[in-house]
Scaffold this active site. Structure first.
Site, short mmCIF file in Angstrom:
data_model
loop_
_atom_site.label_atom_id
_atom_site.label_comp_id
_atom_site.label_asym_id
_atom_site.label_seq_id
_atom_site.Cartn_x
_atom_site.Cartn_y
_atom_site.Cartn_z
N GLU A 175 -14.15 -1.74 3.55
CA GLU A 175 -13.09 -1.89 2.54
C GLU A 175 -13.27 -3.20 1.77
O GLU A 175 -13.51 -4.25 2.35
CB GLU A 175 -11.73 -1.90 3.25
N LYS B 182 -7.04 4.57 -2.49
CA LYS B 182 -6.19 4.56 -1.31
C LYS B 182 -4.80 5.09 -1.64
O LYS B 182 -4.14 4.63 -2.57
CB LYS B 182 -6.10 3.14 -0.74
N CYS C 136 -8.65 1.64 5.50
CA CYS C 136 -7.82 0.75 6.32
C CYS C 136 -6.87 1.57 7.20
O CYS C 136 -7.29 2.45 7.92
CB CYS C 136 -7.07 -0.24 5.43
#
Length: 539
Positions: free
Chosen positions: A286, A355, A405
């Site tokens: 990430e 995301k 994440c």
């Protein structure tokens, strides 16, 4: 008989310590989760619902305070908040999380007084409350009980039927029957009228739970054999994972941007020399690339040179800026995304994932206009836009489902991507925020269940660890150490089967909700009949 409030602290402490002992990265003892709730059950069985709620709340504060202690590292070390702000923040979060065991304890106490068998009420109630916690206030299902079993192979295989909630149900059910046995053995200490025989209802509950455990064990072995055969016959893709180990407080400095790209390309070339093949999928963590590609063409040229020279597919985390779509002068200032960018061996952008589930107080500030938070904290929080698309990204013979994440702690995100055809899951994360706490292993344990629930290989790239690979049986291979550069390469099987959980979703949660509702209605009816037939008070 009821016990005084002060004596509730001892079982609350015992349960919190046992549960903490089961947590990955802390005690790491899976067995402790099978017995951890017994002290709490002993307390609430002899308490009023109000006192039981107190016992549950104290248990929750102690347990979640220890479980989430890494919050102090995030807020103190990286958020630059003083301890007198970090500690209250941890306590407030633990107190919120403790509301759920408090409600659980109060309802169980009421249920026992209403003659509802505990094994019929407690396991489904716990699952329903876990699911509720995963939904309210954007959701925070961190380390549900099931995740303590991530290294127990025969247990986690049933997750492809029920999701991880089914494993939590089993843990609570076993705790219930152990409580029934312990309560019977010590009944002479609790009451002046001990029960001479073990109640038939309790005996039946023990038999049912034992049969369930045996069934899960049998299913785990049988399913492992089936999936093992599929793994052996499945097509594969060669994946290389790179862990750059870039310090969180340095990666965004201008001086480190070019250095960061050099670190990742050098590590990647090293592992590619060992792998010895072209067209490998190289995965970086990430925000491994600490720049916006549209505004930093020089750095993007470095990436282009790397993929063209080494003939690889690169899949890297990167912040992405999308300019405003309307004419200049409008209020729209564009959108910032926490993204993952797939670059082909020809240097072409082959796909992008944004995301979807952002971290509150980390990637966006909820209700920033209304919350009285320190100015420094508000200004340090990102202002990202959640992504709207979750279609898998095509890469060679695979279709990649992406979990950035803590998206890996939400089963629905992985499930949706597999339903749309993903044959490989990739979890890119930056766990440097956690420091050398237990959180990186906790985070990994939840990713294991995403692989087992969907029967997909999962490649995990973390900036500072834990990186590695997880196969469709939930087995972790080549795990990296924390805060050290790392490279790993593996041939990952690409399975196509869609599991019962992928197809049917959270059916088990709704079943638990139905059982809980019927049990509570039955208890309410029994209480009404009891009051109706009780003798009227005399004057």
């Amino acid at each position: 008989m009821n016990i005084s409030a002060k004596w509730l602290l001892l079982p609350a402490l015992a349960t919190s310590l046992l549960l903490l002992a089961s947590v990955p990265g802390l005690g790491g003892l899976p067995f402790a989760a099978w017995i951890g709730l017994v002290p709490l059950f002993l307390a609430i069985s002899r308490s009023s619902p109000r006192k039981a709620a107190l016992a549950g709340f104290v248990t929750g504060v102690l347990y979640y305070g220890g479980l989430l202690s890494w919050i102090l590292v995030v807020l103190g070390h990286y958020g630059n908040l003083p301890w007198w702000l970090s500690l209250p923040a941890l306590f407030l979060l633990a107190a919120y999380m403790a509301v759920y065991p408090a409600l659980f304890s109060a309802i169980c106490s009421w249920g026992l007084r209403s003659s509802i068998p505990l094994p019929l009420l407690a396991p489904p109630l716990w699952v329903v409350l876990d699911y509720l916690r995963s939904q309210l206030f954007s959701g925070f299902p961190w380390q549900d009980l099931a995740y303590s079993q991530y290294q127990v192979a025969w247990v986690i295989q049933a997750a492809d039927l029920t999701g991880h909630h089914g494993i939590t149900f089993l843990l609570v059910a076993v705790n219930c029957v152990l409580f029934l046995l312990v309560a019977h053995l010590v009944s002479r200490r609790w009451t002046n009228h001990p029960t001479p025989r073990f109640p038939a209802m309790n005996a039946a509950a023990i038999v049912v739970v034992l049969l369930t455990v045996v069934s899960v064990y049998y299913y785990g072995g049988r399913r492992a054999g089936q999936i093992g055969a599929q793994i052996a016959a499945a097509p594969t893709i060669q994946v290389a994972v790179v862990q750059g180990n870039i310090e969180q407080d340095q990666k965004w400095t201008p001086a480190m941007q070019e250095k960061t790209v050099e670190v990742y390309t050098d590590l990647s070339r090293r592992v590619l020399r060992e792998a010895g093949t072209e067209n490998t999928l190289v995965i970086w963590p990430e925000t491994a690339l600490p720049f916006y590609p549209l505004s930093n063409p020089l750095f993007f040229e470095m990436i282009d040179t790397f993929v063209r020279r080494d003939r690889v597919w690169l899949f890297s985390g990167i912040p992405y800026y999308e300019p405003p779509a309307g004419p200049a002068g409008e209020s729209d200032e564009g959108h910032y995304y926490n993204s993952a960018l797939l670059v082909s061996p020809e240097g072409r952008i082959a796909g992008r994932y944004d995301k979807q589930h952002l971290v509150p107080f980390g990637e966006y500030m909820p209700l920033r206009r209304y919350l009285p938070l320190p100015r420094a904290l508000v200004e340090s929080v990102g202002d990202f836009t959640p992504g709207l698309r979750s279609e898998p990204l095509s890469c060679q013979n695979s279709r990649i489902g992406v979990l950035i994440c803590f998206e890996s702690i939400f089963p629905e995100i992985a499930r949706n991507q597999v339903r749309q055809g993903a044959t490989l899951l990739v979890n890119q994360t930056n766990d440097a925020w956690f420091g050398r706490s237990a959180a990186p292993e906790q985070h990994l344990s939840m990713a294991v269940f995403r692989a087992a629930e969907t029967r997909r290989s999962l490649a995990r790239a973390a900036n500072t660890g834990i990186s590695g690979f997880i196969d469709p049986l939930g087995r972790v291979s080549q795990p990296s150490q924390l805060f050290t550069p790392y490279t790993g390469v593996a041939q990952l099987p690409l399975l196509e089967e869609q599991t019962f959980f992928v197809t049917n979703g959270f059916w088990f949660v709704w079943l638990c909700l139905g059982v809980t509702t019927v049990s509570c209605l039955a208890g309410t009816g029994a209480n009404r009949r009891r009051r109706k037939h009780s003798p009227s008070p005399t004057t």
